[in-house]
Structure formats: C-alpha cells, structure tokens
Design a protein around this motif. Structure first.
Motif, PDB file in Angstrom:
ATOM      1  N   LEU A 167     105.364  38.479  56.736  1.00  0.00           N
ATOM      2  CA  LEU A 167     104.613  38.280  55.068  1.00  0.00           C
ATOM      3  C   LEU A 167     103.669  36.749  55.040  1.00  0.00           C
ATOM      4  CD1 LEU A 167     108.283  39.402  53.344  1.00  0.00           C
ATOM      5  CD2 LEU A 167     105.875  40.846  53.356  1.00  0.00           C
ATOM      6  N   ASP A 172     102.513  37.811  49.138  1.00  0.00           N
ATOM      7  CA  ASP A 172     102.843  38.854  49.523  1.00  0.00           C
ATOM      8  C   ASP A 172     104.508  39.184  49.421  1.00  0.00           C
ATOM      9  OD1 ASP A 172     100.157  39.424  50.596  1.00  0.00           O
ATOM     10  OD2 ASP A 172     100.254  38.585  53.018  1.00  0.00           O
ATOM     11  N   LYS A 175     104.698  40.705  45.978  1.00  0.00           N
ATOM     12  CA  LYS A 175     103.645  42.120  45.952  1.00  0.00           C
ATOM     13  C   LYS A 175     105.277  42.475  46.198  1.00  0.00           C
ATOM     14  CE  LYS A 175     100.142  44.783  46.733  1.00  0.00           C
ATOM     15  NZ  LYS A 175      98.784  45.321  46.946  1.00  0.00           N
ATOM     16  N   TRP A 176     105.446  42.818  47.700  1.00  0.00           N
ATOM     17  CA  TRP A 176     106.486  43.372  48.843  1.00  0.00           C
ATOM     18  C   TRP A 176     108.131  43.447  47.734  1.00  0.00           C
ATOM     19  CZ3 TRP A 176     111.274  42.365  51.142  1.00  0.00           C
ATOM     20  CH2 TRP A 176     111.928  43.109  51.319  1.00  0.00           C
TER      21      TRP A 176
END
Length: 196
Positions: A167, A172, A175-176
């Motif tokens: 990441l 990111d 979001k993950w």
C-alpha cells in the motif's frame, strides 16, 4: 472461491516508523477477530530497556504460536520466525515526506498528552531532537535501505507462500481496509452459503 479482500489469518504489517503499522494491525485484528501483537510491546521493558535477543525471540515465538493474529513490527531478529508463520504481509510503503509528517504529529501528541506506550514508557519530543536518539534521524537514514531490503526479501523463495499487499499511500490503505470484511460479515456469508 475465497474472497480476495480477506487478508489472511496470520498477518504481518511492516513499514517505516510512523507509517501507521500498529494502527492498521489493530484495526485488522478488530475486524477479523484475531489477536493483535505489537512487537514494540514485546521488545521494550520499563525505562526503555530493550529485551535481550533470546528473550525477545522467545516472547515473539510464544505470541505467534497461535493460528490467527495480526503482528506489527520490523525487528530483524525475529523476521524469519514471524514471516515463516505468516500467510500475509502488508507493507505500508509510503513516501518519506508523509512518514515524517505522521511521525511528527504522533510524537507531538504522545509528548503533550503524556501517553503511555509499553511498560510505563513515554515518548519525549525533546529526545527526538537529539541526533543520536532521534526517531526522525532513524527514519531518514533507514527509509531507502529498508525499502530495498523488503523488495529483495519478498523475492526469496522461502517467502513464496506469502500473500503480499503493498500500500503506497494512506488513501490506498483506507480504501483497501474499507474492502476488508468484518468477522460478522464473514459469518453471514458463510451462513448464507451453507443454507443455500
């Protein structure tokens, strides 16, 4: 078919100091219903006394003996032990500027609030300004080297069993993480599949 959003049962979170390893590992542990293991808590004794290598290895060995956990930390002395048991490695590979900013915010917050970390230890912002003990200096001098080491390590055949998630920004990561189902969601999905 397994849900690819589920990171695994034995998760290691790595990254530079200040990148948010503990925060992410703690959140994953809560979402997945697994124990959270913080390497710093096993390493640092009262008055910032480090554990001897053999003792630290024993503590980590005991903590990761189970089949479900989320571990955060970069300690090379237990690297092989933890990674050989893990099924997933999550690397918070953020730009240096982001890490330094997050580290500054964290250090100020901990110092101002007198936040207790492990075994009664507290951070001192003043100490971070001293070159020999500075966490900022440590990050500046190890960031590139650590990135190169991780890239090389993850190519080694002994770690071919690991699922690797890299990441590259806090966005990111957020979001993950939002895509990772909670234990409640997983139980609902399992119940639905068995009843159909």
């Amino acid at each position: 078919m397994a849900d690819t959003r589920v990171p695994g049962r034995r998760i290691v979170v790595i990254g530079s100091s200040g990148s948010g390893k503990t925060t992410l590992a703690r959140e994953l542990a809560m979402r997945l219903g697994v124990p959270h293991i913080e390497a710093d808590a096993l390493y640092w004794g009262p008055n910032w006394t480090p554990a001897q290598p053999d003792e630290f290895h024993r503590r980590v060995d005991q903590a990761t003996a189970g089949d479900r956990w989320a571990f955060d930390g970069n300690y090379s002395v237990v690297h092989r032990l933890v990674w050989s048991r893990a099924d997933t490695v999550i690397w918070l590979d953020y730009p240096l500027g982001i890490i330094l900013w997050r580290l500054l915010r964290r250090s100020v917050r901990r110092s101002v609030l007198g936040e207790e970390l492990w075994n009664g230890n507290r951070e001192s912002l003043w100490k971070h300004l001293l070159p020999r003990d500075s966490l900022f200096y440590w990050v500046l001098t190890t960031h590139r080297r650590r990135r190169q080491r991780y890239e090389a390590t993850l190519q080694q055949p002994e770690y071919a069993h690991l699922r690797f998630i890299r990441l590259r920004s806090p966005r990111d990561t957020a979001k993950w993480l939002a895509s990772v189902p909670t234990t409640a969601t997983l139980r609902e999905d399992a119940g639905a599949s068995t009843s159909s």
